[in-house]
Structure formats: C-alpha cells, structure tokens
Design a protein around this motif. Sequence first.
Motif, PDB file in Angstrom:
ATOM      1  N   MET A   1       0.820  -1.199   0.000  1.00 56.65           N
ATOM      2  CA  MET A   1       0.000   0.000   0.000  1.00 56.65           C
ATOM      3  C   MET A   1       0.860   1.258   0.000  1.00 56.65           C
ATOM      4  O   MET A   1       0.436   2.308  -0.460  1.00 56.65           O
ATOM      5  N   GLU A  38      -9.480  -0.412   2.353  1.00 54.35           N
ATOM      6  CA  GLU A  38      -9.470  -0.770   3.772  1.00 54.35           C
ATOM      7  C   GLU A  38      -9.189  -2.255   3.972  1.00 54.35           C
ATOM      8  O   GLU A  38      -8.392  -2.647   4.842  1.00 54.35           O
ATOM      9  N   LYS A  40      -7.632  -4.375   2.048  1.00 49.99           N
ATOM     10  CA  LYS A  40      -6.287  -4.834   1.689  1.00 49.99           C
ATOM     11  C   LYS A  40      -5.297  -4.624   2.840  1.00 49.99           C
ATOM     12  O   LYS A  40      -4.175  -5.121   2.799  1.00 49.99           O
ATOM     13  N   GLN A  41      -5.691  -3.890   3.853  1.00 45.62           N
ATOM     14  CA  GLN A  41      -4.831  -3.680   5.022  1.00 45.62           C
ATOM     15  C   GLN A  41      -5.192  -4.618   6.163  1.00 45.62           C
ATOM     16  O   GLN A  41      -4.617  -4.508   7.241  1.00 45.62           O
ATOM     17  N   LYS A  42      -6.168  -5.490   5.938  1.00 47.84           N
ATOM     18  CA  LYS A  42      -6.577  -6.441   6.966  1.00 47.84           C
ATOM     19  C   LYS A  42      -6.159  -7.859   6.551  1.00 47.84           C
ATOM     20  O   LYS A  42      -5.947  -8.125   5.371  1.00 47.84           O
ATOM     21  N   PRO A  63      -0.808  -8.818   6.784  1.00 44.60           N
ATOM     22  CA  PRO A  63      -0.692  -7.447   6.269  1.00 44.60           C
ATOM     23  C   PRO A  63       0.607  -6.769   6.677  1.00 44.60           C
ATOM     24  O   PRO A  63       1.090  -5.888   5.961  1.00 44.60           O
ATOM     25  N   ASP A  64       1.153  -7.156   7.814  1.00 47.30           N
ATOM     26  CA  ASP A  64       2.432  -6.593   8.262  1.00 47.30           C
ATOM     27  C   ASP A  64       3.547  -7.422   7.634  1.00 47.30           C
ATOM     28  O   ASP A  64       3.764  -8.588   7.989  1.00 47.30           O
TER      29      ASP A  64
END
Length: 526
Positions: A1, A38, A40-42, A63-64
């Motif tokens: 992202m 939103e 795609k960050q979960k 995600p991390d």
Amino acid sequence: MSGDTDARADIYSLGALLLANFRGAPPNLGANPMEVVENKQKPLDTSGVPQPLKGLIDRMCDPDKDKRLGDAGLVLAYIDDPKSQTKPTAVTDAAPAEAPNDEATVIALSVKPSAPKAPAPQKSSSGRGPLLAIGLSVALAAVGVGGYVSGLFDSFLPAAYPVADPFTLIVEKLPQGQAQAVGFMPSESSRDALAALVIDADLTLASGEIASSWGEDILASLQPLEPLSEWRLVVSNNKAKLTGTTEDAEIFAQINAVFGSGLPGALDGNVDISFVPAILRTADVREILQAKSDCGPLTAPQAGSVGGYGPEDAITVTGRVAETATRIGLFDELRAIAGDRKVVLDLDVLNPSLCLIEQHLPRAPSGATTVAFTVGDRNEPNPSGRFFVGENPVIDVVVPADMTAGFLTVSILDVSGNVFHLLPNISRPDNSVATLRDGSSGEVRVRVAFDLDAASEDGGIAFRVDDSSLGKSKILVLHSSAPLFEGMRPTSESAVGFAEALQTSFEVDAGRILSLDSRILTTAQP
C-alpha cells in the motif's frame, strides 16, 4: 500500500492464490473502492480453511510484511514442518530468532496412504534445472495474482467493479434549481459524461444486472430534457421512470415527440411529461379586455392571488359588449393565452346604439324602482322580458313606497338605434312622482307602454314585435330631483341625440340624478 515492496509481496500474492484455489473464488475485497483499500490492510479471511493450510496462508498473507514469511525458502520449510516456522521472519541477513514455545496447531487429515517413496536420486550439477523451472512458474503465478489483487493490471484488463443490487440511479432537476445525480454508473466514461450534464454528482462505479448499453441509454434519456422546467429520472436496473413539466406548449410537443416510442435502448418504463402553464399575468388579460371594450369597461374579477392566474384559475369576464363578433373575438384572444385555464364570458351582448348610450349614462346609484313586463295580447306576466314576433310588450314601472317626490324619466332604446321616450312625452307631459301616484300610497305601478287596445282607445305608446329588428332593447328609469331636460324631448329620437342631451344635463347638474335603474327587453323569433 505504501509502495515499499520486496520479495514478501510475491509471498502475499502466492498465499492469496492458494486461498482462491481452496475456496474456488477470489477473496472478497469489498463493495466499493474505499472498502477495497481498507480490506487490503486487513488479514485475509481464512475462516473454515483447515490446518496446516490455514496457518500457511495466514503467515504468507499477514498485512504486516515484517510478520510475513520472508522468502520462498521459508514457505517450503513451513510446508515441510509447520512447527518449525511459528515466529515471523523478516528479510534480513541476521540469523533466525528462536521459535516461541507455542506451536502451530495441526489438524490431522484422513488421507489415503501413499506408496513408499523411491530413494532420492543422486544430485548432480544439473539438478537445479527442474527446481528453477518450477520456482519460475511459481514466481510468475505469484506475480500474476499479486498484480490482480493489488490492481497493478487494472489498466490492461476490463474493470471489475463491485456489484450493486439493485443498480439504481436518480437524476433530477428541481424548479429554479440545478440538475443533480446520485447512484451508480457502469463505466468511467459514462460517469464522466453524466457528471458533465449536472451540477452536483454523487456517482459510484459498479457492476450489476443491467444492459450493456445502460450508460449510453441513460445519457440519451437526459439530453433532450434541458428545456424542461423540472424533470426526474429514476432507474432501478433496466426499469426506469421519467417525469417532467414545462410551461411551453411547443417544448411539450417536442419532448413528447422524442419519447413517442418510449425510453431509449434497453430501458423499460414510463415517460410522463406534463404541460403546466405558468402564471398568467393580470396585466396581459387586462390589455385584451381594454382592446375589446366597445360597450363600457370589461372586468375579470377572479384574478389569482399571486399577481395573476395560476394553472387552476378560471378567467371570468363580466360586462357588456356591442355585438356578438366582439364576444367571439374576446374569447379567441383569451383562449390563445389561457393554456388549460377555463375562460368564462359573463357578458351582455347589446348593440352599438345601446352601448353608445351606456357610455354617456350618468354615474348614478341604483334605486329601488323596477320594471315589470306583461304580454298584452294575453294579459300574462312575462318575468323573463323575452317577447316573440307578433307579441305586444306591456311595460310597467314599479315605484317603491318610499319614493314620493322627484321626477321619473323612462326611455326605451331599441335595437335599431332609436330612442322612444315613454315618460314624459307629448301625450303624458307630467312626470312628477306625485302626479304619477295620484294620491296613492305604498308601492305604485305606473304603465308606460300599453296594450294595443288601450292605446287605440285612450292614447299612449304601444309596441308590437316584428321581424325587422330583433335583439335587445333597454329600458332606462332615471329618478331626478328636477326635470332632466330643458323642454320635452321628442317622442322618438336617435341614440346619438339622446346621449348628447344626457351628457349636457349631467354636466349642468351632476347631483340632479338620484338613481338609475334599467331592464333588458329581448325580441326574437318564436
């Protein structure tokens, strides 16, 4: 992202591909662009996926990126032994940290035993060829899925927008307002084209159960509507309803011609364009009334309260006109500006002679005297005042009980333009109220036009209706404080001469006339 990518982005892509293959469908990224960003960050939703596949995908798609499996070697190691990779491993040259005490959960699967493995072949210098080929295939697949999930190839592939069910759109223009639109559009080009037609647009790109020409059909429906005062297009999937109003009859006809066969393309629904005339100004009506006033003033007292006539207001005209042609012309001119409004003419059609007298009559209040008619041949009361050819009109003036002084002047203005003076005249010169009462009190009937037999025996004026001049005659009854004229008027004279005499009398003594009453006598064919 953030754009800070390395090999771990490929690990994420491969994990997403494994999840998609297991489920038989791509991950659910959301119903609109904001949800996609939103989500795609979960973490991906791996609920229902059995272990150890679930743990593998969770580690590959964290995600991390610092908690994600760092390279393909770690992925293979996890597959060989899930317990050995329970701690996140970053892409770094440092040695891996110790594994934590908690172990990855493994669900035992019931599988058919496989045949014993053959001994592994002896490695040779060329042994990395197949492994590299397989690795290249996996890498290409990972790049493909990663590009799809991240939107890298959106400019090369057909847009896949979130599904809208129902696929709705409302575009409207309010009176004295600007056009606005809210809802879904199927493509950027159709969205931008619609946004250019309105002032305020809240449009979302989406896909749905709509025809392939849907966007073009919407634009084709809106383009002809610009001249309308107000309009509204409501669409749900391929069903639509278009409504609108205009104050211009020509525009109304043009718009109805455009939509004569319905809405454009695949849109299915109703078109209801209404013609609503604007407020009709009172001044426009009065201008016509003044031009057509040939027998005194014409009035239209039913004007609306908004400075004119609204769409539901009737135009009601009262007064007198000199002839039928004036009445017809007045109606035609009012009808031309009235739109759908009702035109009512409450008019007395007199004749030019009567109208000449009307314009010269003194402005006096109505009194209490009345005129009564009788059919002389049959001695029958005739309250209508309508007499037919061959009949003998008998005319009485009814003097009220409180009228005991002054003078009565009674004249009849016939349809031919002549005036006959019924009182006073050469055979009856004294027209004082006291003489007419002859000592009687209360209400008194004074005969001014006699039946034929009485007139032949005692004198006096009598009439018989013939077909030479039919129409309306007018009986005038003036009550004055003194005789109106210097000397007696001739029994018969022209309307012009009588009008001039009335005008002169009024100018000499405006207060002489106490009241003025009248009654119409109509003659017609039976």
